[in-house]
Design an enzyme around this catalytic site. Structure first.
Site, PDB file in Angstrom:
ATOM      1  N   GLU A 116      -1.470 -39.942 -12.823  1.00  0.00           N
ATOM      2  CA  GLU A 116      -2.574 -40.767 -13.291  1.00  0.00           C
ATOM      3  C   GLU A 116      -2.466 -42.191 -12.761  1.00  0.00           C
ATOM      4  OE1 GLU A 116      -3.972 -38.427 -17.257  1.00  0.00           O
ATOM      5  OE2 GLU A 116      -2.572 -40.069 -17.574  1.00  0.00           O
ATOM      6  N   CYS A 129      -2.719 -49.963 -12.106  1.00  0.00           N
ATOM      7  CA  CYS A 129      -1.441 -49.460 -12.594  1.00  0.00           C
ATOM      8  C   CYS A 129      -1.177 -48.132 -11.897  1.00  0.00           C
ATOM      9  CB  CYS A 129      -1.541 -49.286 -14.110  1.00  0.00           C
ATOM     10  SG  CYS A 129      -0.060 -48.639 -14.861  1.00  0.00           S
ATOM     11  N   CYS A 136       8.675 -38.055 -15.442  1.00  0.00           N
ATOM     12  CA  CYS A 136       9.790 -38.993 -15.364  1.00  0.00           C
ATOM     13  C   CYS A 136      11.045 -38.263 -15.809  1.00  0.00           C
ATOM     14  CB  CYS A 136       9.520 -40.189 -16.288  1.00  0.00           C
ATOM     15  SG  CYS A 136      10.743 -41.500 -16.159  1.00  0.00           S
ATOM     16  N   CYS A 140      12.464 -41.725 -22.569  1.00  0.00           N
ATOM     17  CA  CYS A 140      12.270 -42.748 -23.604  1.00  0.00           C
ATOM     18  C   CYS A 140      11.447 -42.114 -24.727  1.00  0.00           C
ATOM     19  CB  CYS A 140      11.570 -43.964 -23.020  1.00  0.00           C
ATOM     20  SG  CYS A 140      12.490 -44.648 -21.625  1.00  0.00           S
ATOM     21  N   CYS A 143       7.559 -42.697 -25.213  1.00  0.00           N
ATOM     22  CA  CYS A 143       6.702 -42.652 -24.021  1.00  0.00           C
ATOM     23  C   CYS A 143       6.199 -41.240 -23.766  1.00  0.00           C
ATOM     24  CB  CYS A 143       7.494 -43.154 -22.816  1.00  0.00           C
ATOM     25  SG  CYS A 143       6.624 -42.974 -21.266  1.00  0.00           S
ATOM     26  N   CYS A 370      -0.718 -48.173 -21.830  1.00  0.00           N
ATOM     27  CA  CYS A 370       0.693 -48.080 -21.461  1.00  0.00           C
ATOM     28  C   CYS A 370       1.388 -46.934 -22.161  1.00  0.00           C
ATOM     29  CB  CYS A 370       1.427 -49.332 -21.919  1.00  0.00           C
ATOM     30  SG  CYS A 370       1.633 -50.501 -20.651  1.00  0.00           S
TER      31      CYS A 370
END
Ligand code: SAH
Ligand code: SF4
Length: 393
Positions: A116, A129, A136, A140, A143, A370
């Protein structure tokens, strides 16, 4: 019950730059790599540097993807290039536009994976962004991207290609008869804050950002590009030397016990080690501050004591602190801190002499804020139990 330790690995697959049919893609090749490829394809050595400049200008300054349109090159040379190279960027699968004008693109890359990209418009400027990996490898606990199992590194072409596809959609290329710098650019800034840990895909991110910063490339100043890392300490100094853009760090906690839980890479490089690397981060001038990102999680990291500890920890580092109200996603194990709490936290930091902007959530209605990014069609999802186990709940 013992807490399962989150995998901390960068063992991910990077696809070669060559397409299956063998013709290399111009997009994403560094100057040196393109020069070598042109020479290998028969361009005389003494002309190669100039040809690189010409091709780069067409591709990155004008958005041209057809060799035939490169009118300052001889016709026969254009035909030769077309036989030997391609100019390709990732494909936009879908686009959503938020009520506040934020755009989120779902983009398909080679192999059918998706990432994205988000454009956040502001008056006379805008921030793109971009993503550096599919998913990933880090986990975290707050996230959404970290819950995605599937990971592969993006190539340099796929990284800079995100900027190009967004320029296509926004009409951000110079128009016919217009100079390259006449209109304010709708993509005036780039942040590597999408999916993935950029410092675990170092070479590709570096090569793409070199194209972004090059005068014949996308031509953005290094001060308009910010790379956000969760704290891959050994690569931080290298990022300063080899990329030279601004740095943001996902700090998020003021004790190792809490940071271990929120940002598991802290178990490998703890707060003290991270701060040491940031103190040594070479900067060209004192005005180049490091951004400390701090996600505001209710009753987890948002006390007055946290704010005061944060200020003590970063003493001596030219810094600004970006407070990010937590953006919830389906199944997320945390809540956003109350607004009054966030303001009180910001106030303590501000009174200690630091800029402490609270990041206004943008594009929440389309899950573009975010930490909410995760490719919609991705099948392998972690269960709620897995997410909570990693959060240590
Ligand atoms: N992997 C890099 C960059 C991508 S994340 C990094 O972690 O720094 C960009 C920022 O959004 C990071 O500071 C990240 O910690 C933060 N973030 C992640 N999930 C979030 C969420 N749900 N709400 C608010 N911020 C989040
Ligand atoms: Fe990865 Fe950054 Fe999300 Fe952590 S916050 S899981 S490092 S994308």
């Amino acid at each position: 019950m013992t807490k399962p330790s989150a995998p901390i690995t960068q063992d991910v697959l990077t696809l070669p730059r060559k397409l299956p049919e063998g013709r290399p893609n111009i997009v994403g090749l560094t100057r040196e790599a393109l020069r070598a490829a042109l020479i290998a394809a028969g361009t005389p050595e003494r002309q190669a540097k100039m040809r690189v400049n010409q091709i780069w200008q067409w591709v990155y300054q004008w958005g041209v993807r057809d060799f035939a349109a490169m009118t300052n090159l001889a016709k026969s040379y254009r035909a030769e290039l077309a036989e030997r190279f391609v100019i390709e960027i990732p494909e936009v699968v879908s686009k959503q536009v938020s009520a506040d004008g934020t755009r989120k693109y779902l983009v398909r890359i080679a192999g059918g994976h998706e990432v994205e990209v988000v454009h956040i418009p502001e008056t006379d400027r805008g921030t793109l962004c971009i993503s550096s990996q599919v998913g990933c490898t880090l986990t975290c606990s707050f996230c959404h991207t970290g819950t995605q199992k599937l990971v592969r590194n993006l190539t340099a072409g796929e990284i800079i290609g995100q900027v190009m596809l967004a320029r296509d959609d926004l009409g951000d290329w110079p128009r016919q008869g217009e100079g390259t710098g006449e209109r304010p650019r709708l993509i005036s800034n780039i942040v590597l804050m999408g999916m993935g840990e950029p410092l675990y895909n170092f070479e590709n991110v570096r090569d793409a950002m070199k194209i972004a910063m090059d005068g014949e490339g996308i031509a953005l100043s290094r001060r308009r590009i910010t790379l956000s890392t969760s704290g891959v300490v050994p690569e931080i100094a290298r990022a300063a030397e080899e990329i030279g853009c601004l740095l943001a760090v996902s700090f998020h906690a003021t004790t190792d016990a809490v940071r271990d839980r929120l940002v598991p890479i802290n178990r490998r490089w703890n707060i003290e080690t991270l701060l040491g690397a940031l103190r040594d981060y070479p900067r060209l001038s004192n005005s180049e501050r490091i951004t400390f990102e701090y996600v505001m999680l209710k009753d987890v990291n948002d006390s007055d004591e946290d704010a005061r500890r944060l200020v003590r920890l970063i003493a001596g580092i030219p810094a600004k602190i970006n407070l990010i109200p937590f953006n919830e996603w389906p199944g997320s194990p945390y809540q956003r801190s109350d607004w009054a709490r966030i303001e009180r936290f910001a106030d303590i930091i501000y009174k200690a002499g630091y800029a402490s902007p609270i990041r206004t959530p943008r594009g929440e209605d389309i899950m573009a804020a975010c930490g909410q990014l995760k490719s919609a069609t991705e099948r392998a999802r972690k269960s709620r139990a897995e997410i909570e186990a990693e959060a240590g709940l």
